[in-house]
Design a protein around this motif. Structure first.
Motif, PDB file in Angstrom:
ATOM      1  N   ALA A   1      -0.785   1.477  15.672  1.00  0.00           N
ATOM      2  CA  ALA A   1      -1.553   2.714  14.956  1.00  0.00           C
ATOM      3  C   ALA A   1      -0.590   4.096  14.873  1.00  0.00           C
ATOM      4  O   ALA A   1      -0.718   4.422  13.648  1.00  0.00           O
ATOM      5  CB  ALA A   1      -2.705   3.005  15.916  1.00  0.00           C
ATOM      6  N   VAL A   2       0.127   4.008  15.624  1.00  0.00           N
ATOM      7  CA  VAL A   2       1.345   5.207  15.299  1.00  0.00           C
ATOM      8  C   VAL A   2       1.955   5.185  14.144  1.00  0.00           C
ATOM      9  O   VAL A   2       2.469   5.735  13.156  1.00  0.00           O
ATOM     10  CB  VAL A   2       2.139   5.384  16.560  1.00  0.00           C
ATOM     11  CG1 VAL A   2       3.395   6.375  16.093  1.00  0.00           C
ATOM     12  CG2 VAL A   2       1.236   5.989  17.869  1.00  0.00           C
ATOM     13  N   LYS A   3       2.579   3.632  14.188  1.00  0.00           N
ATOM     14  CA  LYS A   3       3.503   3.492  12.954  1.00  0.00           C
ATOM     15  C   LYS A   3       2.536   3.417  11.621  1.00  0.00           C
ATOM     16  O   LYS A   3       3.014   3.872  10.494  1.00  0.00           O
ATOM     17  CB  LYS A   3       3.795   1.817  13.216  1.00  0.00           C
ATOM     18  CG  LYS A   3       5.377   1.389  12.553  1.00  0.00           C
ATOM     19  CD  LYS A   3       6.470   2.339  12.974  1.00  0.00           C
ATOM     20  CE  LYS A   3       7.527   2.484  12.163  1.00  0.00           C
ATOM     21  NZ  LYS A   3       8.476   3.363  12.785  1.00  0.00           N
ATOM     22  N   MET A   4       1.242   2.958  11.769  1.00  0.00           N
ATOM     23  CA  MET A   4       0.487   2.853  10.471  1.00  0.00           C
ATOM     24  C   MET A   4       0.186   4.292   9.892  1.00  0.00           C
ATOM     25  O   MET A   4       0.291   4.798   8.785  1.00  0.00           O
ATOM     26  CB  MET A   4      -0.821   2.221  10.781  1.00  0.00           C
ATOM     27  CG  MET A   4      -0.534   0.677  10.721  1.00  0.00           C
ATOM     28  SD  MET A   4      -2.063  -0.100  11.764  1.00  0.00           S
ATOM     29  CE  MET A   4      -3.104  -0.458  10.099  1.00  0.00           C
ATOM     30  N   HIS A   5       0.175   5.257  10.963  1.00  0.00           N
ATOM     31  CA  HIS A   5      -0.056   6.717  10.632  1.00  0.00           C
ATOM     32  C   HIS A   5       0.982   7.143   9.933  1.00  0.00           C
ATOM     33  O   HIS A   5       0.646   7.960   9.145  1.00  0.00           O
ATOM     34  CB  HIS A   5      -0.764   7.439  11.853  1.00  0.00           C
ATOM     35  CG  HIS A   5      -1.157   8.625  11.583  1.00  0.00           C
ATOM     36  ND1 HIS A   5      -0.292   9.719  11.813  1.00  0.00           N
ATOM     37  CD2 HIS A   5      -2.071   9.385  11.063  1.00  0.00           C
ATOM     38  CE1 HIS A   5      -0.997  10.994  11.250  1.00  0.00           C
ATOM     39  NE2 HIS A   5      -2.056  10.753  10.953  1.00  0.00           N
ATOM     40  N   GLN A   6       2.219   6.956  10.523  1.00  0.00           N
ATOM     41  CA  GLN A   6       3.300   7.364  10.099  1.00  0.00           C
ATOM     42  C   GLN A   6       3.661   7.038   8.395  1.00  0.00           C
ATOM     43  O   GLN A   6       4.179   7.796   7.610  1.00  0.00           O
ATOM     44  CB  GLN A   6       4.755   7.031  10.646  1.00  0.00           C
ATOM     45  CG  GLN A   6       4.910   7.602  12.101  1.00  0.00           C
ATOM     46  CD  GLN A   6       5.941   7.135  12.750  1.00  0.00           C
ATOM     47  OE1 GLN A   6       6.863   6.258  12.682  1.00  0.00           O
ATOM     48  NE2 GLN A   6       6.277   7.982  14.074  1.00  0.00           N
ATOM     49  N   LYS A   7       3.070   5.845   8.293  1.00  0.00           N
ATOM     50  CA  LYS A   7       3.428   5.245   6.984  1.00  0.00           C
ATOM     51  C   LYS A   7       2.342   5.836   5.701  1.00  0.00           C
ATOM     52  O   LYS A   7       2.792   6.237   4.711  1.00  0.00           O
ATOM     53  CB  LYS A   7       3.258   3.837   6.991  1.00  0.00           C
ATOM     54  CG  LYS A   7       3.683   3.023   5.756  1.00  0.00           C
ATOM     55  CD  LYS A   7       5.134   2.300   6.305  1.00  0.00           C
ATOM     56  CE  LYS A   7       5.677   1.471   5.010  1.00  0.00           C
ATOM     57  NZ  LYS A   7       6.964   1.083   5.591  1.00  0.00           N
ATOM     58  N   LYS A   8       1.261   5.819   6.213  1.00  0.00           N
ATOM     59  CA  LYS A   8       0.095   6.520   5.127  1.00  0.00           C
ATOM     60  C   LYS A   8      -0.439   7.564   5.610  1.00  0.00           C
ATOM     61  O   LYS A   8      -1.371   8.241   4.870  1.00  0.00           O
ATOM     62  CB  LYS A   8      -0.923   5.293   4.970  1.00  0.00           C
ATOM     63  CG  LYS A   8      -0.278   4.105   3.943  1.00  0.00           C
ATOM     64  CD  LYS A   8      -1.331   3.090   3.705  1.00  0.00           C
ATOM     65  CE  LYS A   8      -0.923   2.091   2.857  1.00  0.00           C
ATOM     66  NZ  LYS A   8      -2.035   1.126   2.545  1.00  0.00           N
ATOM     67  N   LYS A   9      -0.364   8.193   6.562  1.00  0.00           N
ATOM     68  CA  LYS A   9      -0.892   9.404   6.914  1.00  0.00           C
ATOM     69  C   LYS A   9      -2.472   9.119   7.036  1.00  0.00           C
ATOM     70  O   LYS A   9      -3.167  10.226   6.865  1.00  0.00           O
ATOM     71  CB  LYS A   9      -0.497  10.740   5.995  1.00  0.00           C
ATOM     72  CG  LYS A   9       0.896  10.923   6.061  1.00  0.00           C
ATOM     73  CD  LYS A   9       1.279  11.696   7.207  1.00  0.00           C
ATOM     74  CE  LYS A   9       2.915  11.977   7.305  1.00  0.00           C
ATOM     75  NZ  LYS A   9       3.414  11.372   8.606  1.00  0.00           N
ATOM     76  N   SER A  10      -2.927   8.222   7.696  1.00  0.00           N
ATOM     77  CA  SER A  10      -4.281   7.910   7.473  1.00  0.00           C
ATOM     78  C   SER A  10      -4.640   6.913   8.862  1.00  0.00           C
ATOM     79  O   SER A  10      -3.853   5.943   8.919  1.00  0.00           O
ATOM     80  CB  SER A  10      -4.718   7.347   6.447  1.00  0.00           C
ATOM     81  OG  SER A  10      -6.184   6.882   6.489  1.00  0.00           O
TER      82      SER A  10
END
Lengths: 232, 123
Positions: free
Chosen positions: B103-112
């Motif tokens: 989840a942290v990584k996904m948020h870093q990628k797309k800010k969502s």
């Protein structure tokens, strides 16, 4: 709309299945044969007062080794995903931690670590064991990180503790093949008297290593999650 | 339903917890909330397993006060489900940590954190 209907159907169906199972549920009157054998032979064969520990560490010792491996794997993947780029040191802005939190953390952290060590050393006598003790130690680290959000955790120390205890666990298992009944057999050392600290063969030793390893792995995960907040 | 024991309470709360967790997993759009739902489902299943391993009027499988080597087989609860749940808790923790890292990584990628913004594996 159709999707919501499916979700409701799944939940109602599962709830109905669960309900029919739980409604007329009567717990068993006596143990099943496997558990009965463990209860009758366990104290003599394994020498651990805590029969759950006897099952976890000796009867199903290989499962526990696999479990420690899975935990190691997930810690390694977390470390891989949240690789920290030590570039420009841009500290994240945090509210200053309250005085109460800082003082309480300073006071409580040694006690929390001590409790964790107590729990895994006494794993064969009282409720608890390596996994629970390791989790308590990691929660002590969480407390420290809450009090000092920018604290640096030494990854070298964590890796050394983790590798040594993992190797020692396997090494004790292999010694069991050479000098006792088989892999992870606990009769490598003397049985001692039932209920004393130095009893149950190598179980206390194995649980100390499991506790250190689990504590190091969970601390590693927590430290990586903390550090990854510094980027972004 | 005249004699409701501790095991029935544990069983029913386990069932409710796992249903709530599954509902959260299926309906929530926020990834963090889905992870919370997974953790609830996990805990509910642990409670069910412990409740099923209970033996009527039994005590903890630890030899000490009231439980001796001789009568252990008659007075203790089944130790095997407890050992299994001990394993399952640790694995559940590892999986939860892994999901949070994703989840942290996904948020870093797309800010969502909205699951609808991620269509890579959708068919």
């Amino acid at each position: 709309m159709v999707k919501n209907l499916y979700i409701i159907l799944v939940l109602v169906g599962l709830g109905f299945m669960f309900y029919t199972f739980a409604d007329g549920f009567e717990s068993a009157d006596k143990l099943n044969p496997v558990a009965e054998r463990y209860a009758k032979q366990g104290p003599d064969e394994v020498g651990a007062a805590n029969l759950v520990t006897a099952v976890v560490v000796t009867y199903r010792g290989l499962d526990t080794l696999g479990e420690v491996t899975i935990l190691f794997l997930s810690a390694a993947i977390v470390a891989f995903f949240l690789k920290v780029t030590y570039g420009e040191e841009e500290k994240r802005q945090t509210r200053s931690v309250s005085e109460i939190m800082q003082t309480a953390a300073r006071l409580l952290t040694p006690a929390v670590f001590l409790l964790g060590i107590y729990v895994f050393i006494n794993g064969h006598l009282t409720p608890g064991g390596g996994f629970q003790g390791g989790a308590i130690i990691a929660s002590g680290l969480v407390l420290m990180l809450l009090a000092k959000p920018n604290m640096k955790v030494s990854h070298t120390l964590i890796h050394v503790v983790e590798s040594i205890s993992g190797l020692a666990f396997v090494f004790i298992g292999v010694l069991g093949i050479l000098y006792a009944g088989g892999f992870l057999d606990n009769s490598l050392m003397g049985m001692g008297t039932l209920g004393s600290l130095l009893s149950a063969g190598v179980i206390p030793l194995i649980y100390i290593f499991v506790g250190l390893k689990v504590g190091a792995e969970l601390s590693n995960i927590v430290a990586h999650l903390q550090e990854s907040q510094n980027e972004a | 339903m005249e004699n409701i024991g501790l095991e029935n309470i544990a069983l029913f709360s386990g069932l409710i917890l796992s249903l709530v967790g599954l509902w959260g997993l299926l309906t929530q759009k926020n990834i963090i909330k889905m992870i919370v739902g997974f953790a609830l489902l996990d805990t509910g299943i642990h409670l069910i397993m412990i409740a099923v391993g209970y033996v009527k009027n039994s005590t903890a499988p630890i030899i000490g006060e009231g439980v001796t080597k001789a009568n252990a087989a008659d007075v203790i609860a089944d130790p095997i489900p407890q050992a299994l749940v001990l394993t399952a808790i640790v694995i559940g923790l590892g999986i939860t940590a892994l999901m949070l890292a994703y989840a942290v990584k996904m948020h870093q990628k797309k800010k969502s954190l909205d699951i609808n913004h991620y269509k890579d594996l959708k068919w």
